[in-house]
Scaffold this motif. Structure first.
Motif, PDB file in Angstrom:
ATOM      1  N   ASP A 111       0.833  -1.202   0.000  1.00 38.08           N
ATOM      2  CA  ASP A 111       0.000   0.000   0.000  1.00 38.08           C
ATOM      3  C   ASP A 111       0.870   1.255   0.000  1.00 38.08           C
ATOM      4  O   ASP A 111       0.610   2.207  -0.743  1.00 38.08           O
ATOM      5  CB  ASP A 111      -0.902  -0.015   1.240  1.00 38.08           C
ATOM      6  N   THR A 112       1.914   1.235   0.819  1.00 36.40           N
ATOM      7  CA  THR A 112       2.834   2.369   0.866  1.00 36.40           C
ATOM      8  C   THR A 112       3.487   2.593  -0.489  1.00 36.40           C
ATOM      9  O   THR A 112       3.643   3.728  -0.948  1.00 36.40           O
ATOM     10  CB  THR A 112       3.913   2.138   1.941  1.00 36.40           C
ATOM     11  N   ALA A 113       3.884   1.492  -1.133  1.00 36.00           N
ATOM     12  CA  ALA A 113       4.526   1.599  -2.448  1.00 36.00           C
ATOM     13  C   ALA A 113       3.580   2.238  -3.462  1.00 36.00           C
ATOM     14  O   ALA A 113       3.999   3.074  -4.277  1.00 36.00           O
ATOM     15  CB  ALA A 113       4.958   0.220  -2.934  1.00 36.00           C
ATOM     16  N   PHE A 114       2.300   1.874  -3.411  1.00 36.44           N
ATOM     17  CA  PHE A 114       1.334   2.491  -4.322  1.00 36.44           C
ATOM     18  C   PHE A 114       1.201   3.983  -4.038  1.00 36.44           C
ATOM     19  O   PHE A 114       1.267   4.818  -4.946  1.00 36.44           O
ATOM     20  CB  PHE A 114      -0.039   1.828  -4.219  1.00 36.44           C
ATOM     21  N   HIS A 115       0.991   4.331  -2.784  1.00 35.24           N
ATOM     22  CA  HIS A 115       0.807   5.744  -2.449  1.00 35.24           C
ATOM     23  C   HIS A 115       2.049   6.560  -2.795  1.00 35.24           C
ATOM     24  O   HIS A 115       1.940   7.729  -3.178  1.00 35.24           O
ATOM     25  CB  HIS A 115       0.431   5.898  -0.979  1.00 35.24           C
ATOM     26  N   ARG A 116       3.212   5.946  -2.692  1.00 33.34           N
ATOM     27  CA  ARG A 116       4.427   6.667  -3.059  1.00 33.34           C
ATOM     28  C   ARG A 116       4.453   6.977  -4.557  1.00 33.34           C
ATOM     29  O   ARG A 116       4.946   8.028  -4.960  1.00 33.34           O
ATOM     30  CB  ARG A 116       5.679   5.884  -2.663  1.00 33.34           C
ATOM     31  N   THR A 117       3.917   6.082  -5.382  1.00 34.61           N
ATOM     32  CA  THR A 117       3.890   6.382  -6.818  1.00 34.61           C
ATOM     33  C   THR A 117       3.011   7.587  -7.111  1.00 34.61           C
ATOM     34  O   THR A 117       3.292   8.350  -8.033  1.00 34.61           O
ATOM     35  CB  THR A 117       3.398   5.175  -7.650  1.00 34.61           C
ATOM     36  N   VAL A 118       1.963   7.767  -6.328  1.00 33.06           N
ATOM     37  CA  VAL A 118       1.101   8.943  -6.499  1.00 33.06           C
ATOM     38  C   VAL A 118       1.869  10.198  -6.095  1.00 33.06           C
ATOM     39  O   VAL A 118       1.848  11.214  -6.799  1.00 33.06           O
ATOM     40  CB  VAL A 118      -0.193   8.802  -5.669  1.00 33.06           C
ATOM     41  N   VAL A 119       2.553  10.119  -4.958  1.00 32.05           N
ATOM     42  CA  VAL A 119       3.309  11.274  -4.471  1.00 32.05           C
ATOM     43  C   VAL A 119       4.418  11.651  -5.463  1.00 32.05           C
ATOM     44  O   VAL A 119       4.608  12.831  -5.780  1.00 32.05           O
ATOM     45  CB  VAL A 119       3.897  10.994  -3.072  1.00 32.05           C
ATOM     46  N   THR A 120       5.149  10.661  -5.944  1.00 31.77           N
ATOM     47  CA  THR A 120       6.242  10.980  -6.870  1.00 31.77           C
ATOM     48  C   THR A 120       5.705  11.528  -8.194  1.00 31.77           C
ATOM     49  O   THR A 120       6.401  12.296  -8.870  1.00 31.77           O
ATOM     50  CB  THR A 120       7.124   9.752  -7.138  1.00 31.77           C
ATOM     51  N   ALA A 121       4.484  11.155  -8.561  1.00 23.77           N
ATOM     52  CA  ALA A 121       3.884  11.680  -9.800  1.00 23.77           C
ATOM     53  C   ALA A 121       3.572  13.166  -9.691  1.00 23.77           C
ATOM     54  O   ALA A 121       3.330  13.831 -10.707  1.00 23.77           O
ATOM     55  CB  ALA A 121       2.615  10.902 -10.151  1.00 23.77           C
ATOM     56  N   ALA A 122       3.598  13.704  -8.472  1.00 23.96           N
ATOM     57  CA  ALA A 122       3.411  15.141  -8.294  1.00 23.96           C
ATOM     58  C   ALA A 122       4.657  15.920  -8.714  1.00 23.96           C
ATOM     59  O   ALA A 122       4.600  17.130  -8.916  1.00 23.96           O
ATOM     60  CB  ALA A 122       3.078  15.462  -6.838  1.00 23.96           C
ATOM     61  N   HIS A 123       5.775  15.221  -8.828  1.00 26.55           N
ATOM     62  CA  HIS A 123       7.045  15.832  -9.244  1.00 26.55           C
ATOM     63  C   HIS A 123       7.385  17.054  -8.383  1.00 26.55           C
ATOM     64  O   HIS A 123       7.724  18.124  -8.880  1.00 26.55           O
ATOM     65  CB  HIS A 123       6.996  16.200 -10.734  1.00 26.55           C
ATOM     66  N   ASN A 124       7.279  16.823  -7.062  1.00 26.29           N
ATOM     67  CA  ASN A 124       7.650  17.840  -6.080  1.00 26.29           C
ATOM     68  C   ASN A 124       8.585  17.166  -5.077  1.00 26.29           C
ATOM     69  O   ASN A 124       8.154  16.328  -4.282  1.00 26.29           O
ATOM     70  CB  ASN A 124       6.399  18.387  -5.375  1.00 26.29           C
ATOM     71  N   ASP A 125       9.867  17.513  -5.141  1.00 28.46           N
ATOM     72  CA  ASP A 125      10.860  16.831  -4.326  1.00 28.46           C
ATOM     73  C   ASP A 125      10.619  17.005  -2.829  1.00 28.46           C
ATOM     74  O   ASP A 125      10.961  16.124  -2.034  1.00 28.46           O
ATOM     75  CB  ASP A 125      12.267  17.328  -4.672  1.00 28.46           C
ATOM     76  N   VAL A 126      10.044  18.125  -2.436  1.00 26.53           N
ATOM     77  CA  VAL A 126       9.791  18.354  -1.016  1.00 26.53           C
ATOM     78  C   VAL A 126       8.701  17.411  -0.514  1.00 26.53           C
ATOM     79  O   VAL A 126       8.833  16.779   0.543  1.00 26.53           O
ATOM     80  CB  VAL A 126       9.415  19.820  -0.749  1.00 26.53           C
ATOM     81  N   LEU A 127       7.606  17.287  -1.291  1.00 25.31           N
ATOM     82  CA  LEU A 127       6.538  16.372  -0.891  1.00 25.31           C
ATOM     83  C   LEU A 127       7.042  14.930  -0.858  1.00 25.31           C
ATOM     84  O   LEU A 127       6.723  14.176   0.063  1.00 25.31           O
ATOM     85  CB  LEU A 127       5.354  16.487  -1.845  1.00 25.31           C
ATOM     86  N   THR A 128       7.832  14.553  -1.845  1.00 27.73           N
ATOM     87  CA  THR A 128       8.377  13.197  -1.859  1.00 27.73           C
ATOM     88  C   THR A 128       9.285  12.975  -0.655  1.00 27.73           C
ATOM     89  O   THR A 128       9.237  11.926   0.001  1.00 27.73           O
ATOM     90  CB  THR A 128       9.165  12.931  -3.158  1.00 27.73           C
ATOM     91  N   GLY A 129      10.117  13.965  -0.335  1.00 27.58           N
ATOM     92  CA  GLY A 129      10.983  13.859   0.826  1.00 27.58           C
ATOM     93  C   GLY A 129      10.208  13.759   2.127  1.00 27.58           C
ATOM     94  O   GLY A 129      10.572  12.988   3.024  1.00 27.58           O
ATOM     95  N   MET A 130       9.130  14.521   2.240  1.00 22.89           N
ATOM     96  CA  MET A 130       8.281  14.445   3.437  1.00 22.89           C
ATOM     97  C   MET A 130       7.652  13.061   3.559  1.00 22.89           C
ATOM     98  O   MET A 130       7.615  12.466   4.643  1.00 22.89           O
ATOM     99  CB  MET A 130       7.199  15.520   3.377  1.00 22.89           C
TER     100      MET A 130
END
Length: 222
Positions: free
Chosen positions: A141-160
């Motif tokens: 589940d975490t891996a899926f949600h991370r793909t959504v976050v990384t699709a935002a292409h915002n390094d700060v959000l991905t880092g958070m």
């Protein structure tokens, strides 16, 4: 060789280990000495050492690999994050996930690439197959949600998101052990709704799907 002298021993041992890592004794990716050797060096018992390793693993500094040993995965721990997140309850963790993931979903709807969509689709399919244990489901589940976050292409959000994963993982595992999913099919459909909204470039629906799904977890738990 510094020894641990005051209680709580595990916390003290963790700080001594972290100090030695910061000093460069064990480089990034390096394997720590065996449990017995390290416990002797620190002047603590093996159970105390294991607790210290668990603490540093939760802070992202160490990683225990089955059958291989303990390895250095970071040279510094985010002390402030750790202090805050350790006090956070399960509901607080989910609320923080909403803050990160709903905005990420909206941005992903605008910015996603074909590669992002493929990654999301693969992760969603893997999530559907994760039925072995609560830990397996949470990790998928975490891996899926991370793909959504990384699709935002915002390094700060991905880092958070990445900084938050250790505490979020523990909270989600605790939650599902206390309150197993009442309808796994409906839960999976909620993730499909999120993916479809991102695919359709519907930012409002993507954010709503993320928020509704995570809010439902709070409602089910409380």
């Amino acid at each position: 060789m510094p020894h641990v002298q005051r209680h709580p021993l595990a916390a003290q041992a963790a700080e001594v280990l972290l100090g030695r890592i910061r000093a460069g004794e064990w480089p990034l990716g390096h394997k720590l000495p065996g449990e017995t050797t390290l416990a002797t060096q620190l002047g603590v018992g093996r159970s105390t050492l294991r607790e210290a390793v668990r603490e540093l693993s939760g802070r992202g500094v160490l990683e225990s690999r089955q059958g291989a040993g303990v390895f250095v995965t970071a040279l510094e721990a985010a002390e402030d994050w750790d202090t805050v997140l350790r006090r956070a309850g399960i509901v607080t963790v989910v609320e923080a996930r909403i803050a990160i993931e709903a905005e990420s979903a909206a941005l992903a709807a605008h910015r996603r690439t074909p590669a992002d969509l493929r990654a999301m689709g693969r992760a969603l399919a893997a999530r559907a197959e994760a039925v072995g244990s609560v830990e397996d489901l949470v990790d998928a589940d975490t891996a899926f949600h991370r793909t959504v976050v990384t699709a935002a292409h915002n390094d700060v959000l991905t880092g958070m998101f990445d900084a938050f994963v250790p505490r979020s993982r523990h909270a989600m595992i605790d939650m599902l052990r206390l309150r197993p999913l009442s309808d796994e099919a409906a839960d999976h459909r909620a993730h499909e709704v999120l993916l479809n909204a991102v695919r359709a470039r519907d930012a409002a629906s993507a954010a709503a799907a993320s928020r509704v799904h995570l809010t439902s977890l709070i409602a089910a738990f409380t």
